[in-house]
Design a protein around this motif. Structure first.
Motif, PDB file in Angstrom:
ATOM      1  N   HIS A   1     -64.637  43.153  12.220  1.00 51.68           N
ATOM      2  CA  HIS A   1     -63.287  43.660  11.960  1.00 51.68           C
ATOM      3  C   HIS A   1     -62.222  42.674  12.429  1.00 51.68           C
ATOM      4  O   HIS A   1     -61.130  42.621  11.855  1.00 51.68           O
ATOM      5  CB  HIS A   1     -63.094  45.012  12.650  1.00 51.68           C
ATOM      6  CG  HIS A   1     -63.332  44.970  14.129  1.00 51.68           C
ATOM      7  ND1 HIS A   1     -64.588  44.836  14.671  1.00 51.68           N
ATOM      8  CD2 HIS A   1     -62.476  45.042  15.172  1.00 51.68           C
ATOM      9  CE1 HIS A   1     -64.492  44.827  15.996  1.00 51.68           C
ATOM     10  NE2 HIS A   1     -63.226  44.941  16.324  1.00 51.68           N
ATOM     11  N   LEU A   2     -62.526  41.880  13.450  1.00 53.34           N
ATOM     12  CA  LEU A   2     -61.571  40.876  13.912  1.00 53.34           C
ATOM     13  C   LEU A   2     -61.491  39.714  12.940  1.00 53.34           C
ATOM     14  O   LEU A   2     -60.399  39.235  12.599  1.00 53.34           O
ATOM     15  CB  LEU A   2     -61.967  40.362  15.302  1.00 53.34           C
ATOM     16  CG  LEU A   2     -62.042  41.401  16.423  1.00 53.34           C
ATOM     17  CD1 LEU A   2     -62.438  40.731  17.735  1.00 53.34           C
ATOM     18  CD2 LEU A   2     -60.720  42.144  16.576  1.00 53.34           C
ATOM     19  N   GLU A   3     -62.651  39.263  12.490  1.00 47.47           N
ATOM     20  CA  GLU A   3     -62.676  38.148  11.550  1.00 47.47           C
ATOM     21  C   GLU A   3     -61.995  38.532  10.236  1.00 47.47           C
ATOM     22  O   GLU A   3     -61.215  37.754   9.679  1.00 47.47           O
ATOM     23  CB  GLU A   3     -64.126  37.720  11.321  1.00 47.47           C
ATOM     24  CG  GLU A   3     -64.787  37.176  12.591  1.00 47.47           C
ATOM     25  CD  GLU A   3     -66.292  37.021  12.470  1.00 47.47           C
ATOM     26  OE1 GLU A   3     -66.869  37.609  11.530  1.00 47.47           O
ATOM     27  OE2 GLU A   3     -66.884  36.325  13.307  1.00 47.47           O
ATOM     28  N   THR A   4     -62.270  39.758   9.758  1.00 49.58           N
ATOM     29  CA  THR A   4     -61.632  40.233   8.528  1.00 49.58           C
ATOM     30  C   THR A   4     -60.129  40.362   8.707  1.00 49.58           C
ATOM     31  O   THR A   4     -59.346  40.062   7.785  1.00 49.58           O
ATOM     32  CB  THR A   4     -62.217  41.602   8.120  1.00 49.58           C
ATOM     33  OG1 THR A   4     -63.622  41.452   7.903  1.00 49.58           O
ATOM     34  CG2 THR A   4     -61.563  42.126   6.851  1.00 49.58           C
ATOM     35  N   GLY A   5     -59.693  40.773   9.881  1.00 48.39           N
ATOM     36  CA  GLY A   5     -58.275  40.975  10.142  1.00 48.39           C
ATOM     37  C   GLY A   5     -57.538  39.730  10.578  1.00 48.39           C
ATOM     38  O   GLY A   5     -56.346  39.800  10.900  1.00 48.39           O
ATOM     39  N   GLY A   6     -58.207  38.581  10.593  1.00 47.63           N
ATOM     40  CA  GLY A   6     -57.553  37.334  10.936  1.00 47.63           C
ATOM     41  C   GLY A   6     -57.262  37.141  12.409  1.00 47.63           C
ATOM     42  O   GLY A   6     -56.462  36.288  12.790  1.00 47.63           O
ATOM     43  N   ALA A   7     -57.920  37.916  13.272  1.00 45.63           N
ATOM     44  CA  ALA A   7     -57.716  37.791  14.714  1.00 45.63           C
ATOM     45  C   ALA A   7     -58.808  36.910  15.316  1.00 45.63           C
ATOM     46  O   ALA A   7     -59.937  36.872  14.816  1.00 45.63           O
ATOM     47  CB  ALA A   7     -57.735  39.165  15.380  1.00 45.63           C
ATOM     48  N   PRO A   8     -58.497  36.192  16.384  1.00 48.12           N
ATOM     49  CA  PRO A   8     -59.517  35.335  17.003  1.00 48.12           C
ATOM     50  C   PRO A   8     -60.620  36.165  17.662  1.00 48.12           C
ATOM     51  O   PRO A   8     -60.387  37.283  18.123  1.00 48.12           O
ATOM     52  CB  PRO A   8     -58.727  34.547  18.055  1.00 48.12           C
ATOM     53  CG  PRO A   8     -57.567  35.436  18.387  1.00 48.12           C
ATOM     54  CD  PRO A   8     -57.206  36.133  17.107  1.00 48.12           C
ATOM     55  N   VAL A   9     -61.816  35.604  17.695  1.00 44.46           N
ATOM     56  CA  VAL A   9     -62.930  36.190  18.435  1.00 44.46           C
ATOM     57  C   VAL A   9     -63.015  35.457  19.764  1.00 44.46           C
ATOM     58  O   VAL A   9     -63.148  34.233  19.794  1.00 44.46           O
ATOM     59  CB  VAL A   9     -64.254  36.067  17.655  1.00 44.46           C
ATOM     60  CG1 VAL A   9     -65.416  36.558  18.499  1.00 44.46           C
ATOM     61  CG2 VAL A   9     -64.175  36.831  16.343  1.00 44.46           C
ATOM     62  N   THR A  10     -62.919  36.193  20.859  1.00 41.60           N
ATOM     63  CA  THR A  10     -62.896  35.562  22.181  1.00 41.60           C
ATOM     64  C   THR A  10     -63.996  36.148  23.059  1.00 41.60           C
ATOM     65  O   THR A  10     -64.296  37.336  22.990  1.00 41.60           O
ATOM     66  CB  THR A  10     -61.540  35.746  22.874  1.00 41.60           C
ATOM     67  OG1 THR A  10     -61.222  37.141  22.940  1.00 41.60           O
ATOM     68  CG2 THR A  10     -60.442  35.015  22.110  1.00 41.60           C
ATOM     69  N   GLU A  11     -64.567  35.281  23.893  1.00 41.19           N
ATOM     70  CA  GLU A  11     -65.599  35.689  24.847  1.00 41.19           C
ATOM     71  C   GLU A  11     -65.179  35.237  26.234  1.00 41.19           C
ATOM     72  O   GLU A  11     -64.867  34.078  26.453  1.00 41.19           O
ATOM     73  CB  GLU A  11     -66.951  35.057  24.496  1.00 41.19           C
ATOM     74  CG  GLU A  11     -67.565  35.584  23.221  1.00 41.19           C
ATOM     75  CD  GLU A  11     -69.008  35.145  23.059  1.00 41.19           C
ATOM     76  OE1 GLU A  11     -69.747  35.188  24.070  1.00 41.19           O
ATOM     77  OE2 GLU A  11     -69.384  34.771  21.956  1.00 41.19           O
TER      78      GLU A  11
END
Length: 242
Positions: free
Chosen positions: A221-231
């Motif tokens: 859902h983050l990738e689809t929504g254009g938001a960064p994926v953070t760990e």
């Protein structure tokens, strides 16, 4: 009977996550945040993650959306719920992050330099059993989560419930709901970091008995929504007892 689905959501990236990762990488002893843990806000990336989560939730069919929201009272969790459009969250202090006592705001290097005996004890006992002075072990957190899950079942019978909380809380809810052993839990903790604004789903269609894991640590859902994926995994050097 009780709830039929738990949607466990880690808060979006926080200013504390960013500061802690930078301090660990630089070898600093202290994490510079400037506010108490309960008041740490989301970073700009975390706000984007909350909005992307909201877009994903809004696009779900009505019969798949959470019908109730339980939330940690910590600011970063409340901001995530608000940005995601999760309205009228029930704030429950038992969903707060683990308390670190005298080790609060210290990196691994800081613990070793300032409290070497605690560093040794933490390594010997492992993450599940080690309780820093003034703080909590994972076992302590599990104890308070058992009570909140009982209350949630009593009040959310037959409902899908979103729970906005913290990485250790998500892992410990899995430990309780799936009946994991300490070793199984620590294997997960040592190999996987719960990503910011990720989704973990536990399902139990009959509303009773053992829960099944449907999704863990999902970020599509983050990738689809254009938001960064953070760990931001924190200190994973002392997971298993040694």
């Amino acid at each position: 009977m009780g709830a039929i689905e738990l949607v466990l959501i880690r808060h979006g990236e926080s200013a504390g996550n960013v500061a802690a990762t930078a301090a660990q990488r630089s070898g600093a002893e202290v994490i510079e945040v400037g506010v108490r843990d309960a008041d740490v806000p989301l970073s700009d990336a975390g706000r984007d993650q909350g909005k992307a989560l909201g877009s994903w939730l809004a696009a779900l069919p009505e019969d798949e959306r959470p019908e109730a929201v339980w939330c940690s009272p910590y600011l970063r969790a409340r901001q995530t719920a608000e940005l995601a459009g999760l309205e009228n969250p029930r704030l429950d202090e038992r969903l707060r992050d683990r308390e670190l006592g005298i080790l609060d705001l210290l990196t691994s290097a800081g613990v070793q330099a300032r409290f070497p005996e605690e560093a040794q004890r933490r390594s010997w006992l492992g993450k599940f059993s080690y309780r820093p002075p003034g703080g909590e072990s994972w076992a302590d957190v599990a104890l308070r989560l058992r009570s909140v899950l009982r209350d949630l079942d009593d009040e959310e019978d037959g409902r899908r419930v979103a729970v906005v909380c913290h990485d250790a809380v998500i892992l410990l809810i899995r430990y309780i709901c799936e009946g994991l052993t300490e070793a199984e839990l620590l294997d997960i903790a040592s190999s996987t970091s719960v990503r910011n604004a990720s989704l973990t789903r536990l399902v139990r269609p009959e509303g009773k008995g053992r829960w099944d894991l449907a999704d863990f640590n999902a970020v599509d859902h983050l990738e689809t929504g254009g938001a960064p994926v953070t760990e931001h995994a924190g200190d994973e050097n002392n997971v298993h007892p040694r």
